[in-house]
Every structure is written in structure tokens, then in C-alpha cells.
Design a protein around this motif. Structure first.
Motif, PDB file in Angstrom:
ATOM      1  N   GLY A  19       0.907  -0.267  17.734  1.00 33.19           N
ATOM      2  CA  GLY A  19       0.833  -1.721  17.590  1.00 33.19           C
ATOM      3  C   GLY A  19       0.846  -2.434  18.932  1.00 33.19           C
ATOM      4  O   GLY A  19       0.141  -3.424  19.129  1.00 33.19           O
ATOM      5  N   CYS A  20       1.634  -1.926  19.873  1.00 30.52           N
ATOM      6  CA  CYS A  20       1.658  -2.523  21.214  1.00 30.52           C
ATOM      7  C   CYS A  20       0.322  -2.335  21.932  1.00 30.52           C
ATOM      8  O   CYS A  20      -0.157  -3.240  22.614  1.00 30.52           O
ATOM      9  CB  CYS A  20       2.796  -1.924  22.034  1.00 30.52           C
ATOM     10  N   LEU A  21      -0.289  -1.174  21.768  1.00 25.91           N
ATOM     11  CA  LEU A  21      -1.617  -0.970  22.348  1.00 25.91           C
ATOM     12  C   LEU A  21      -2.659  -1.839  21.641  1.00 25.91           C
ATOM     13  O   LEU A  21      -3.600  -2.332  22.272  1.00 25.91           O
ATOM     14  CB  LEU A  21      -2.015   0.504  22.263  1.00 25.91           C
ATOM     15  N   ALA A  22      -2.485  -2.034  20.345  1.00 22.19           N
ATOM     16  CA  ALA A  22      -3.411  -2.892  19.598  1.00 22.19           C
ATOM     17  C   ALA A  22      -3.292  -4.347  20.043  1.00 22.19           C
ATOM     18  O   ALA A  22      -4.269  -5.098  19.970  1.00 22.19           O
ATOM     19  CB  ALA A  22      -3.150  -2.765  18.099  1.00 22.19           C
ATOM     20  N   ILE A  23      -2.111  -4.744  20.510  1.00 19.57           N
ATOM     21  CA  ILE A  23      -1.946  -6.098  21.042  1.00 19.57           C
ATOM     22  C   ILE A  23      -2.864  -6.293  22.252  1.00 19.57           C
ATOM     23  O   ILE A  23      -3.498  -7.340  22.397  1.00 19.57           O
ATOM     24  CB  ILE A  23      -0.481  -6.379  21.408  1.00 19.57           C
ATOM     25  N   LEU A  24      -2.940  -5.280  23.113  1.00 18.79           N
ATOM     26  CA  LEU A  24      -3.817  -5.383  24.281  1.00 18.79           C
ATOM     27  C   LEU A  24      -5.283  -5.522  23.863  1.00 18.79           C
ATOM     28  O   LEU A  24      -6.016  -6.355  24.412  1.00 18.79           O
ATOM     29  CB  LEU A  24      -3.638  -4.164  25.176  1.00 18.79           C
ATOM     30  N   VAL A  25      -5.701  -4.720  22.902  1.00 13.76           N
ATOM     31  CA  VAL A  25      -7.074  -4.818  22.394  1.00 13.76           C
ATOM     32  C   VAL A  25      -7.295  -6.200  21.785  1.00 13.76           C
ATOM     33  O   VAL A  25      -8.330  -6.836  21.998  1.00 13.76           O
ATOM     34  CB  VAL A  25      -7.358  -3.706  21.358  1.00 13.76           C
ATOM     35  N   GLY A  26      -6.310  -6.695  21.054  1.00 13.79           N
ATOM     36  CA  GLY A  26      -6.416  -8.009  20.431  1.00 13.79           C
ATOM     37  C   GLY A  26      -6.507  -9.138  21.440  1.00 13.79           C
ATOM     38  O   GLY A  26      -7.299 -10.074  21.274  1.00 13.79           O
ATOM     39  N   PHE A  27      -5.695  -9.075  22.507  1.00 17.76           N
ATOM     40  CA  PHE A  27      -5.761 -10.104  23.550  1.00 17.76           C
ATOM     41  C   PHE A  27      -7.153 -10.171  24.170  1.00 17.76           C
ATOM     42  O   PHE A  27      -7.736 -11.248  24.302  1.00 17.76           O
ATOM     43  CB  PHE A  27      -4.753  -9.824  24.668  1.00 17.76           C
ATOM     44  N   PHE A  28      -7.686  -9.025  24.551  1.00 16.80           N
ATOM     45  CA  PHE A  28      -8.987  -9.020  25.204  1.00 16.80           C
ATOM     46  C   PHE A  28     -10.114  -9.394  24.248  1.00 16.80           C
ATOM     47  O   PHE A  28     -11.049 -10.099  24.634  1.00 16.80           O
ATOM     48  CB  PHE A  28      -9.247  -7.668  25.864  1.00 16.80           C
ATOM     49  N   SER A  29     -10.020  -8.966  23.002  1.00 14.69           N
ATOM     50  CA  SER A  29     -11.074  -9.293  22.039  1.00 14.69           C
ATOM     51  C   SER A  29     -11.077 -10.778  21.715  1.00 14.69           C
ATOM     52  O   SER A  29     -12.136 -11.417  21.680  1.00 14.69           O
ATOM     53  CB  SER A  29     -10.884  -8.482  20.757  1.00 14.69           C
ATOM     54  N   TYR A  30      -9.907 -11.330  21.471  1.00 17.33           N
ATOM     55  CA  TYR A  30      -9.823 -12.762  21.190  1.00 17.33           C
ATOM     56  C   TYR A  30     -10.269 -13.561  22.412  1.00 17.33           C
ATOM     57  O   TYR A  30     -11.013 -14.540  22.307  1.00 17.33           O
ATOM     58  CB  TYR A  30      -8.396 -13.144  20.802  1.00 17.33           C
ATOM     59  N   GLY A  31      -9.823 -13.136  23.575  1.00 15.64           N
ATOM     60  CA  GLY A  31     -10.195 -13.829  24.805  1.00 15.64           C
ATOM     61  C   GLY A  31     -11.687 -13.780  25.072  1.00 15.64           C
ATOM     62  O   GLY A  31     -12.278 -14.752  25.554  1.00 15.64           O
ATOM     63  N   TYR A  32     -12.312 -12.648  24.778  1.00 16.34           N
ATOM     64  CA  TYR A  32     -13.753 -12.529  24.972  1.00 16.34           C
ATOM     65  C   TYR A  32     -14.501 -13.511  24.077  1.00 16.34           C
ATOM     66  O   TYR A  32     -15.396 -14.220  24.542  1.00 16.34           O
ATOM     67  CB  TYR A  32     -14.206 -11.098  24.682  1.00 16.34           C
ATOM     68  N   THR A  33     -14.134 -13.554  22.785  1.00 10.95           N
ATOM     69  CA  THR A  33     -14.834 -14.468  21.880  1.00 10.95           C
ATOM     70  C   THR A  33     -14.611 -15.923  22.285  1.00 10.95           C
ATOM     71  O   THR A  33     -15.520 -16.747  22.179  1.00 10.95           O
ATOM     72  CB  THR A  33     -14.399 -14.272  20.419  1.00 10.95           C
ATOM     73  N   GLU A  34     -13.418 -16.237  22.766  1.00 10.09           N
ATOM     74  CA  GLU A  34     -13.125 -17.601  23.193  1.00 10.09           C
ATOM     75  C   GLU A  34     -13.865 -17.953  24.482  1.00 10.09           C
ATOM     76  O   GLU A  34     -14.370 -19.075  24.630  1.00 10.09           O
ATOM     77  CB  GLU A  34     -11.619 -17.782  23.378  1.00 10.09           C
ATOM     78  N   ALA A  35     -13.952 -17.016  25.417  1.00  9.94           N
ATOM     79  CA  ALA A  35     -14.668 -17.273  26.673  1.00  9.94           C
ATOM     80  C   ALA A  35     -16.156 -17.497  26.426  1.00  9.94           C
ATOM     81  O   ALA A  35     -16.751 -18.421  27.004  1.00  9.94           O
ATOM     82  CB  ALA A  35     -14.462 -16.106  27.637  1.00  9.94           C
TER      83      ALA A  35
END
Length: 122
Positions: A13-29
Motif C-alpha cells: 500500500g505504501c508503494l501504491a501511494i507513490l504510484v498514485g501520487f505520480f499518476s494523479y500528478g501526471y493527469t493533473e499536469a
């Protein structure tokens, strides 16, 4: 098996948080700055990526935390988290460890030999 499911689920779950941060950030950028041909293109379903970026780590950590006491419920949450990650992000170099850890943790928790405590759920 329950302890292993708990540890694997929380780490996954902690590693999935990292994937989630970057994925959400990419779509927002891409949403804010626009697409750059050959470099940045918007995904086909940004709402799915954003939802999975939030829910998958949350389900994995909650499932891992529940795995020791409520193995069946925790295992189902872990398997649901792994399925959501696979559906939204696919299997690649960034998701292989979160997927592997949460999927294995879910299987370990569901197949734990000792039955859950005979308590009512409500």
C-alpha cells in the motif's frame, strides 16, 4: 500467514501511494499545462486514474491492517486493491511490486488456516 499478509499489504500500500501520487500528478499536469506532442499526452480516462490513485493504496493499507484479526475481510480488500491497480495502471515496472505484494498478501490472508474469531460484525 496473517502476519505476512499484514506486512506485505502495508508495504504494498505504501508503494501504491507513490504510484498514485505520480499518476494523479501526471493527469493533473497534462490537464493544466496541456499536451506536448511526443512528450505528454492525456490518458484515455483521467477520472479512472485519479480514483484508482486514491482508492487502491487506501484499500491496500486498510486490508493489510485488518489481515491479522479479520483475515477474510482484509484479504478481500487486498485483492480488490490489486485488481483496481491492475485495471487502472496495468502491469509495468512501476506497478509490479505494489501489485505483487498486495496480491500475495490478499491470497495469504484469504487462505489463512486459522478461522476468524466468532464475533458479530455489527
Amino acid at each position: 500467514m496473517r502476519s505476512a499478509a499484514m506486512v506485505l499489504g502495508i508495504i504494498g500500500g505504501c508503494l501504491a501511494i507513490l504510484v498514485g501520487f505520480f499518476s494523479y500528478g501526471y493527469t493533473e499536469a497534462v490537464n493544466r499545462f496541456g499536451e506536448v506532442e511526443g512528450l505528454l499526452t492525456q490518458v484515455t480516462d483521467p477520472a479512472l486514474i485519479r480514483t484508482a490513485s486514491f482508492l487502491a493504496p487506501l484499500l491496500a493499507i486498510a486490508g493489510g491492517a485488518m489481515a491479522k484479526i479479520r483475515a477474510l475481510s482484509g484479504g478481500l480488500l487486498l485483492i480488490l486493491s490489486a485488481g483496481l491497480m491492475y485495471y487502472a495502471f496495468g502491469f509495468n515496472v512501476f506497478t509490479m511490486f505494489p501489485l505483487g505484494m498486495t496480491g500475495l498478501a490478499g491470497l495469504l490472508a484469504v487462505t489463512a488456516g486459522k478461522p476468524d474469531e466468532p464475533k458479530s460484525h455489527f
